[in-house]
Each structure stands twice: as C-alpha cells, then as structure tokens.
Design a protein around this motif. Sequence first.
Motif, PDB file in Angstrom:
ATOM      1  N   VAL A   1       1.134  -1.181  -0.215  1.00 36.00           N
ATOM      2  CA  VAL A   1      -0.030   0.306  -0.139  1.00 36.00           C
ATOM      3  C   VAL A   1       1.115   1.298  -0.196  1.00 36.00           C
ATOM      4  N   ASN A   2       2.118   1.187   0.669  1.00 33.97           N
ATOM      5  CA  ASN A   2       2.740   2.309   0.597  1.00 33.97           C
ATOM      6  C   ASN A   2       2.957   2.416  -0.481  1.00 33.97           C
ATOM      7  N   THR A   3       4.060   1.631  -1.231  1.00 30.69           N
ATOM      8  CA  THR A   3       4.720   1.490  -2.241  1.00 30.69           C
ATOM      9  C   THR A   3       3.769   2.269  -3.423  1.00 30.69           C
ATOM     10  N   GLY A   4       2.475   1.744  -3.891  1.00 28.37           N
ATOM     11  CA  GLY A   4       1.344   2.134  -4.661  1.00 28.37           C
ATOM     12  C   GLY A   4       1.509   3.760  -3.733  1.00 28.37           C
ATOM     13  N   PHE A   5       1.024   4.092  -2.551  1.00 29.09           N
ATOM     14  CA  PHE A   5       1.011   5.573  -3.333  1.00 29.09           C
ATOM     15  C   PHE A   5       2.503   6.919  -3.146  1.00 29.09           C
ATOM     16  N   ALA A   6       3.464   5.961  -2.682  1.00 25.47           N
ATOM     17  CA  ALA A   6       4.513   6.806  -3.152  1.00 25.47           C
ATOM     18  C   ALA A   6       3.857   6.621  -4.644  1.00 25.47           C
ATOM     19  N   ILE A   7       4.111   5.464  -5.351  1.00 27.75           N
ATOM     20  CA  ILE A   7       3.831   5.657  -7.060  1.00 27.75           C
ATOM     21  C   ILE A   7       3.516   6.713  -7.470  1.00 27.75           C
ATOM     22  N   ALA A   8       2.111   6.429  -7.325  1.00 24.80           N
ATOM     23  CA  ALA A   8       1.303   7.349  -7.450  1.00 24.80           C
ATOM     24  C   ALA A   8       1.269   8.842  -7.041  1.00 24.80           C
ATOM     25  N   GLY A   9       1.714   8.775  -5.815  1.00 21.31           N
ATOM     26  CA  GLY A   9       2.200  10.981  -5.477  1.00 21.31           C
ATOM     27  C   GLY A   9       3.436  11.189  -6.090  1.00 21.31           C
ATOM     28  N   SER A  10       3.741  10.463  -7.248  1.00 23.38           N
ATOM     29  CA  SER A  10       5.067  10.857  -7.231  1.00 23.38           C
ATOM     30  C   SER A  10       4.810  10.982  -8.550  1.00 23.38           C
ATOM     31  N   VAL A  11       3.643  10.281  -9.603  1.00 22.11           N
ATOM     32  CA  VAL A  11       2.963  10.202 -10.927  1.00 22.11           C
ATOM     33  C   VAL A  11       2.261  12.025 -10.733  1.00 22.11           C
TER      34      VAL A  11
ATOM     35  N   MET B   1      -2.847   4.076   7.196  1.00 24.96           N
ATOM     36  CA  MET B   1      -3.366   4.831   6.631  1.00 24.96           C
ATOM     37  C   MET B   1      -2.707   6.271   6.679  1.00 24.96           C
ATOM     38  N   ALA B   2      -2.587   7.182   7.092  1.00 22.88           N
ATOM     39  CA  ALA B   2      -1.832   8.466   6.854  1.00 22.88           C
ATOM     40  C   ALA B   2      -0.532   8.417   7.035  1.00 22.88           C
ATOM     41  N   ARG B   3      -0.107   7.353   7.368  1.00 20.28           N
ATOM     42  CA  ARG B   3       1.531   7.270   6.934  1.00 20.28           C
ATOM     43  C   ARG B   3       1.317   7.024   5.759  1.00 20.28           C
ATOM     44  N   ALA B   4       0.192   5.921   5.124  1.00 22.30           N
ATOM     45  CA  ALA B   4       1.067   5.345   3.415  1.00 22.30           C
ATOM     46  C   ALA B   4       0.652   7.326   2.369  1.00 22.30           C
ATOM     47  N   ALA B   5      -0.345   8.087   3.075  1.00 20.96           N
ATOM     48  CA  ALA B   5      -0.719   9.382   2.570  1.00 20.96           C
ATOM     49  C   ALA B   5       0.662  10.089   2.570  1.00 20.96           C
ATOM     50  N   HIS B   6       0.815  10.268   3.888  1.00 23.40           N
ATOM     51  CA  HIS B   6       2.429  11.367   4.208  1.00 23.40           C
ATOM     52  C   HIS B   6       3.443  10.781   3.031  1.00 23.40           C
ATOM     53  N   ILE B   7       3.330   9.610   2.736  1.00 27.24           N
ATOM     54  CA  ILE B   7       4.759   8.198   1.607  1.00 27.24           C
ATOM     55  C   ILE B   7       3.952   8.993   0.483  1.00 27.24           C
ATOM     56  N   GLY B   8       2.860   9.116  -0.146  1.00 23.96           N
ATOM     57  CA  GLY B   8       2.117   9.449  -0.898  1.00 23.96           C
ATOM     58  C   GLY B   8       2.470  10.880  -1.224  1.00 23.96           C
ATOM     59  N   GLY B   9       2.373  12.175  -0.438  1.00 21.51           N
ATOM     60  CA  GLY B   9       2.824  13.393  -0.098  1.00 21.51           C
ATOM     61  C   GLY B   9       3.981  13.396  -0.572  1.00 21.51           C
ATOM     62  N   ALA B  10       4.702  13.291   0.422  1.00 23.01           N
ATOM     63  CA  ALA B  10       6.441  13.209   0.095  1.00 23.01           C
ATOM     64  C   ALA B  10       6.819  12.769  -0.992  1.00 23.01           C
ATOM     65  N   GLY B  11       6.351  11.750  -2.218  1.00 17.35           N
ATOM     66  CA  GLY B  11       6.801  11.416  -3.151  1.00 17.35           C
ATOM     67  C   GLY B  11       5.908  12.513  -4.027  1.00 17.35           C
ATOM     68  N   PHE B  12       5.033  13.028  -3.777  1.00 20.24           N
ATOM     69  CA  PHE B  12       4.680  14.771  -4.689  1.00 20.24           C
ATOM     70  C   PHE B  12       5.133  15.633  -4.727  1.00 20.24           C
ATOM     71  N   ALA B  13       5.259  16.088  -3.704  1.00 20.67           N
ATOM     72  CA  ALA B  13       6.095  16.789  -3.181  1.00 20.67           C
ATOM     73  C   ALA B  13       7.940  16.778  -4.279  1.00 20.67           C
ATOM     74  N   ALA B  14       8.316  15.451  -3.444  1.00 22.55           N
ATOM     75  CA  ALA B  14      10.501  15.466  -4.082  1.00 22.55           C
ATOM     76  C   ALA B  14       9.925  15.325  -6.479  1.00 22.55           C
TER      77      ALA B  14
END
Length: 470
Positions: free
Chosen positions: A77-87, A159-172
């Motif tokens: 789940v964390n990996t999916g959020f990171a990929i989605a946030g990065s894209v 779930m909050a941690r996964a969302a922040h992982i996606g948000g960090a990928g989005f910002a980076a």
Amino acid sequence: MSDSPLRLLLDFDDRFQRDRDQSAAFLHRRDRRFALDCEQQGKTPDVARWLTFMDRLSGPGGRSDTSRRDLKRWRSVNTGFAIAGSVLGILTMTGLLFYDGGQRINITVILGFVALQLLLALATTLQPLFGGQPWAWLLRRLGRPPTTSALTRLQPFLMARAAHIGGAGFAATGLLTLLAMIVVQDLAFGWSTTLDTAAPSYHSLIRQVATPWAWLWPSAVPSMDLVEATRFFRASAEVGGTDPQQWGQWWPFVVMLWVTWVLFPRVVLLALSQGLLRRRARRLLAGHPGMQALLYRMETPALDTGSAHNDADDLPDIRTRSAPDRLPDTNLLICWAGTGDSPLPAALEDPGTRIFKAGGRATLAEDEEVIHEVARALEQTREPAVVLVSRSWEPPTGELQDFLLEAREHWPRNTRIALLPLAPNPLQRPADGPLQTWLRFAERLPGGQASVVLPALEAPEIHPTGSTLP
C-alpha cells in the motif's frame, strides 16, 4: 527479529491467538521457565526476547506468517501511494508551469495551490487522532481488510503514514519537475488577481511567505520593484515596458516556496506520523489482554501438585461453578454468526427490539460498526444490558472473545452482557454438554464480562455441578 513496536504487537497478538489452544498449566510452566532463564543470564525479560524464545522453542516452521503478511500488505500500500504521488507530482507541476509564450505563469495560483497542499498535510496528520479513515474505501476495494483487532485499531495511523508517503513523493517529484522546466524552458512568471490589490500589499504578502528562507537566500525574496514590474492583466496582451528578464526572476522564490511549504512539511509530518504509529503500537502492546497474563505467568512460580493420576479412561470434568441466569430486560439483541437467520424464541421477538448482526460472514469493520451503534444505544439506558444470541451446538470461538473484549472498551463499565446459546429447536432448552461449554467460556472471560442466560422455558433446571434436577 525486528524490535519495531508494530512488528512486536502483531507478532505478540498472533502468538496470543495461537496460545489459546494450550492449557493454562503448560503456558505457566513455559513462560516461567523463560523468566528464570533470563534471570540466570542477567537479562530483563521483555516481549522481543520472549518472541525470540518462542521462535526457538517452536522450531522450523513453527512461526506463523500472519504478521509478516499484514506488514507486506501495508508495504505494498505504501509503495502504491508513493508511485501514485510521484506521478501526480510530475503531472501537477507540469500543469502549474504550463506556458505557451503568450500568458504569464500566475504566482497567485501557485500560492493558493501550496496553501492547499499544506492544509491537506495537516488534515492527514490530525485525522488518525480522531479515528478518521478517509482511505478506508480504497482498502475495501483492494480487498485488504484488517485481519486482527490490533491491526484494526492501528489502521487510521497506517493510512495516515501511507498518505504522507504519497504526499512526500508528490512534493519531491514536483520539485524535480520544477527545476527541470526552469533549465529547459524560458518560463515567465508574474502575478495577477481579480481583487483590487496594490503592489505594496502583494509584496508584503510575499515577504511574509518568504520569511523562513530570507536569511538563507536573500535573492529568493522578490523585491518591490520586481513585484510592481511583473503584474499583468488578463485582458492585456502586451508586456509593456517590462524588461523580459524580470519575468524569469521569480524562479528562486517559487523553488523555495515549494521546498519550504510543501516538501519540508510533508517530510516532517511523515516522521511525525511514524512516531504516532509507533507510540500507538506501544500503547496497544502494553494494554493487550495477553500482556498481563504473560507478566503474571513469568512472575509467579509454577506449582506442580505431584498427582500421578493420568487415567485416560476418565472422562473430562465438564462441571462448572456457575449456572444459567435469567434473560435481562433489554431491547438490544446481537445475532452472532447468522443466528438471526432462523426463528428466535418468542421472548426475543418484541416489536421494540433492535437486532444487530455480527460475526460469521460479517467483516471486522461491520463488527466494529455494530459495537459503536450499541454503545450509542447503551448510553441512553440506566441499566445497560445486551443479549448476544448464538447457536449452542457451535462452541464459542476466539473471534467471539475478541468481539467481547473490543466491545468492553467502548460500552459502559456496568453493561451486562448476556450470552444466549439457542438449541436447534429454539423452543427447547440446549443440551447439557453444549450449555456447559458456554458456561465455561463465560467463566474464562476476564472480570466476569459476560454470563450465560436462558429464556423462560418449561424444562428441567441445570444444577451448577452439571447434574439435572427434577
């Protein structure tokens, strides 16, 4: 073995579930032996050492993979959020910096978008503290419900941690896209707003936003002259007398704006969410129903009576010290594991009775919703009581015990929980053997949490010793 509080909690909960099949005497001797070994080695017995001891004691293949599977699911789940946030970060920054050579990139729009990102990051951090689960629908669609009650309580923080992982990928990725477009394109920034805002007021706002980095990079703070020179109006197609180089002098401010108010808060709040998750896991581990029992077994000497009577021809003693009680006066009825699909005794078919269904095919989320609905109903009664109806020929399971332990945490302390095991014919009394099984189950619940009840039926009364009285 990892000493992560989350991993320790899941491994301990899994071991606790598996130990329910063992006798109390065996568990006492085993855990007391572990405590004595730690004392001999000069070590303090803790959960991590106990789990290592249990893995060594169980041997190869004796360790369950339940916690490992749960953690693997959340890593995916964390990996999916990171990929989605990065894209999404690449696409969003590309859209914000779209420039066709005619219109300017509006700094006001970028400011508004950064403020929105900051609000979303703060909301993501606060939602688990209030039990919010905005991504629960996604987990249901992925078919990944929590497998244990401990994981259910941790789900908002996970779930909050996964969302922040996606948000960090989005910002980076947004920052990298911004730097790349600054290098490969000649971007023209400016500012505009429909409101009647003067340049000095807008410059004051810019200086306040740039306060965190003004000492570090002074050139990233736009001057008053730059603000006055780069204002544009939508209806005006001409640049006027502005030096074209001034339109690009906003890029240091945009870069620092994104780093300071999008990327840095996400990284900090991600670390904070990880800390909240670890703190919550430690609290759940300390308050786990099996923790006090484990500490008691480790601290209390195991006694051996020395009895050599081990006659396998003897039948087990099914007698109990308790007897069925009377049905309480309540309109709250929980049908466990599909019991409500068949007819109920007339004593339960009151028009005002509220019937809830839990267990069996119901998911953990549905069981938790039933607990909360019953809790709200109990708050409105002076003598709170709940009747849980089940099938007498189906022995009580660990799932039912977990449900009752979870319910006790949300229901009032003086709530009376009445277990009503029904016979195949609801108009008859259950057989002595199944009824004694339910009585022993009620006795084993900590703190007298529940009692077995029977409706008023014309049948012989069961004596506490298990014999039938005429």
